[in-house]
Motif scaffolding. Structure first.
Motif, PDB file in Angstrom:
ATOM      1  N   PHE A 164       5.294  19.406  65.278  1.00 49.78           N
ATOM      2  CA  PHE A 164       5.442  18.035  65.754  1.00 49.78           C
ATOM      3  C   PHE A 164       4.106  17.293  65.658  1.00 49.78           C
ATOM      4  CE2 PHE A 164       5.393  14.781  69.082  1.00 49.78           C
ATOM      5  CZ  PHE A 164       6.538  14.067  68.757  1.00 49.78           C
ATOM      6  N   LEU A 165       3.011  17.988  65.956  1.00 49.62           N
ATOM      7  CA  LEU A 165       1.685  17.374  65.837  1.00 49.62           C
ATOM      8  C   LEU A 165       1.290  17.164  64.378  1.00 49.62           C
ATOM      9  CD1 LEU A 165      -0.363  19.339  68.527  1.00 49.62           C
ATOM     10  CD2 LEU A 165       0.424  16.976  68.664  1.00 49.62           C
ATOM     11  N   GLU A 166       1.772  18.018  63.511  1.00 54.09           N
ATOM     12  CA  GLU A 166       1.329  18.007  62.124  1.00 54.09           C
ATOM     13  C   GLU A 166       2.156  17.092  61.226  1.00 54.09           C
ATOM     14  OE1 GLU A 166       1.307  21.192  58.400  1.00 54.09           O
ATOM     15  OE2 GLU A 166       1.309  21.928  60.469  1.00 54.09           O
ATOM     16  N   GLU A 167       3.469  17.109  61.421  1.00 52.15           N
ATOM     17  CA  GLU A 167       4.357  16.403  60.503  1.00 52.15           C
ATOM     18  C   GLU A 167       4.470  14.925  60.854  1.00 52.15           C
ATOM     19  OE1 GLU A 167       5.508  17.788  57.900  1.00 52.15           O
ATOM     20  OE2 GLU A 167       5.179  19.913  58.314  1.00 52.15           O
ATOM     21  N   GLY A 168       5.055  14.177  59.914  1.00 51.07           N
ATOM     22  CA  GLY A 168       5.291  12.759  60.140  1.00 51.07           C
ATOM     23  C   GLY A 168       6.650  12.339  59.631  1.00 51.07           C
ATOM     24  N   GLY A 169       7.007  11.102  59.869  1.00 44.91           N
ATOM     25  CA  GLY A 169       8.249  10.562  59.343  1.00 44.91           C
ATOM     26  C   GLY A 169       9.491  11.263  59.851  1.00 44.91           C
ATOM     27  N   PHE A 170      10.412  11.580  58.939  1.00 42.85           N
ATOM     28  CA  PHE A 170      11.697  12.164  59.305  1.00 42.85           C
ATOM     29  C   PHE A 170      11.531  13.518  59.989  1.00 42.85           C
ATOM     30  CE2 PHE A 170      15.167  15.081  58.190  1.00 42.85           C
ATOM     31  CZ  PHE A 170      16.227  14.451  58.826  1.00 42.85           C
ATOM     32  N   ARG A 171      10.563  14.307  59.518  1.00 47.43           N
ATOM     33  CA  ARG A 171      10.380  15.638  60.098  1.00 47.43           C
ATOM     34  C   ARG A 171       9.968  15.551  61.566  1.00 47.43           C
ATOM     35  NH1 ARG A 171       7.473  19.577  55.590  1.00 47.43           N
ATOM     36  NH2 ARG A 171       9.174  19.499  54.044  1.00 47.43           N
ATOM     37  N   LYS A 172       9.131  14.587  61.896  1.00 46.07           N
ATOM     38  CA  LYS A 172       8.727  14.423  63.297  1.00 46.07           C
ATOM     39  C   LYS A 172       9.933  14.040  64.155  1.00 46.07           C
ATOM     40  CE  LYS A 172       4.664  12.729  64.231  1.00 46.07           C
ATOM     41  NZ  LYS A 172       3.988  13.783  65.041  1.00 46.07           N
ATOM     42  N   ILE A 173      10.797  13.192  63.635  1.00 44.40           N
ATOM     43  CA  ILE A 173      12.012  12.813  64.367  1.00 44.40           C
ATOM     44  C   ILE A 173      12.909  14.037  64.556  1.00 44.40           C
ATOM     45  CG2 ILE A 173      14.101  11.412  64.291  1.00 44.40           C
ATOM     46  CD1 ILE A 173      12.515   9.334  62.700  1.00 44.40           C
ATOM     47  N   PHE A 174      13.070  14.816  63.479  1.00 37.69           N
ATOM     48  CA  PHE A 174      13.878  16.033  63.579  1.00 37.69           C
ATOM     49  C   PHE A 174      13.301  16.993  64.607  1.00 37.69           C
ATOM     50  CE2 PHE A 174      14.184  20.513  62.331  1.00 37.69           C
ATOM     51  CZ  PHE A 174      15.556  20.706  62.432  1.00 37.69           C
TER      52      PHE A 174
END
Length: 435
Positions: A164-174
């Motif tokens: 969650f800290l690393e990813e962005g965009g759709f992956r963070k929402i997922f």
């Protein structure tokens, strides 16, 4: 082959065959995924593999532990029961860990494996939420009771937090949605051991440093990045705490309060542990036999070796409810020491890799080391209240710890002789020798 291996992992942890028994149970998806992986492995589909895995300390120690388990079973109270367990259940773990040690090569492979653990947790969480109205404490299929389920979900939390800290965009929402689903399912288990495991992970995650204090040559940009991650961690911990307080029911908190209660003994764990220690002392060298704690406990009860018993519940055959007591009683002192050595070796590998990665400015290796170490801590805390010594997790963490450490050291050595490489030599960055 990697896809089939990840599917094998997903089936082993996420248990979709228990979620959809009418559709999948009789198809044996675990066996299909395992056989397909082995077939592709022997066909040498993946050219790049780890060489000489039987010379690595992790594999050698694991196989030696398997030998001790086998010896304890042959000399135990019920050799046939031990043999059936080793042949039909634990043999799968051995094959899985050897294949993992062979084909998981790069940090990208290890990162994908972490994503599989998250997806597995989401699958069983959704299944748990779907049956919440049928019982006070949720469980899934025949594999996980509420406490076992809580352990799996606790182990998955570090991966969700770090990604969650690393990813962005759709992956963070997922990942945000996955975190909420996993947390809600976790609360439905009402597991007190799981609660302690989750608290251990949250606290360790919150206080874990992201940089070496006083590291020479650390630039302002990198220092700013570390400070930003520290604040991000604090925000995530705050959000997780608020979600925990907001989603948990009064019934859940009432149950958690009984952790320190002397009136509620948690399925008589204190009594079972005391009697288990007596069995351990009486069978110190080879134990009562792998997977035979309940049998040895029941026979000792019937023979009156535990002295005066209380009620009917007190006289029932019981599991160890403690992974360390389980191993010690079933495999003896040598098995217990080996099991503790496997856990200690995993911790050592993850910690050393994290320190070296910090010195070498390898943020991805550092994060992988931290998240897998936190997952192992979750297992170790929850395992104190569960008979899960032979589950897939401690051996998965063991294999990954060795692979991650050796892969990073290999990259560092390569960069030492590569003028274009950005890695730092071990000796000049940390003072550690590449042993």
């Amino acid at each position: 082959m990697m896809l089939s291996f990840y599917l094998w992992t997903l089936v082993s942890i996420g248990r979709p065959q228990d979620v959809l028994p009418e559709l999948l149970f009789h198809l044996h998806p675990g066996k299909i995924a395992a056989l397909f992986t082995l077939l592709l492995y022997f066909l040498n589909v993946k050219k790049k593999v780890n060489q000489n895995i039987f010379q690595t300390p992790e594999v050698v120690a694991f196989l030696f532990f398997c030998l001790v388990m086998t010896a304890s079973g042959l000399c135990g109270v019920y050799p046939r029961q031990s043999w059936e367990f080793l042949k039909t259940d634990f043999c799968k773990q051995v094959v899985y860990c050897l294949v993992l040690s062979r084909i998981i090569v790069t940090s990208k492979d290890i990162k994908k494996l972490a994503w599989v653990i998250i997806l597995s947790a989401v699958i069983i969480s959704l299944a748990s939420i779907s049956v919440r109205a049928q019982t006070d404490r949720v469980s899934v299929g025949t594999m996980y009771d509420p406490n076992d389920l809580a352990m799996v979900l606790v182990i998955s939390f570090p991966f969700v937090l770090y990604f969650f800290l690393e990813e962005g965009g759709f992956r963070k929402i997922f990942l945000a949605g996955a975190g909420v689903v996993i947390l809600f399912a976790f609360l439905l288990t009402q597991s007190r051991g799981g609660f302690l495991g989750l608290m251990a992970i949250i606290l360790t995650f919150a206080v874990s440093g992201s940089s070496l204090k006083g590291k020479a040559g650390q630039g302002k940009v990198e220092k700013g990045r570390d400070e930003g991650q520290k604040w991000s961690k604090r925000v995530v911990v705050l959000l997780l705490t608020l979600a925990l307080v907001g989603l948990a029911s009064n019934q859940y908190w009432q149950r958690i309060k009984t952790i320190l209660s002397r009136e509620d003994r948690g399925s008589m764990r204190e009594v079972i542990w005391g009697r288990g220690l007596k069995l351990f002392a009486e069978n110190l060298w080879l134990g009562v036999g792998v997977n035979c704690f309940s049998t040895a406990y029941g026979r000792a009860l019937e023979k009156g070796r535990f002295g005066k018993v209380g009620n009917v519940y007190d006289r029932s055959w019981r599991a160890a409810h403690n992974s360390y007591l389980q191993v010690g009683t079933e495999t003896g002192i040598f098995g217990l020491l080996l099991f503790l050595f496997l856990l200690g070796l995993s911790i050592k590998n993850f910690r050393e890799t994290k320190i070296l990665a910090l010195a070498g400015s390898d943020s991805q290796t550092r994060r992988l080391s931290e998240m897998y170490l936190l997952g192992l801590i979750g297992f170790m805390v929850c395992g104190f209240f569960l008979s899960q010594a032979y589950s897939i997790f401690p051996y998965l963490f063991l294999a990954v710890s060795g692979i991650l450490r050796r892969q990073f050291l290999k990259e560092v050595k390569k960069n030492e002789f590569d003028p274009e490489g950005r890695g730092l030599g071990i000796g000049e960055s940390t003072g550690h020798s590449p042993g």
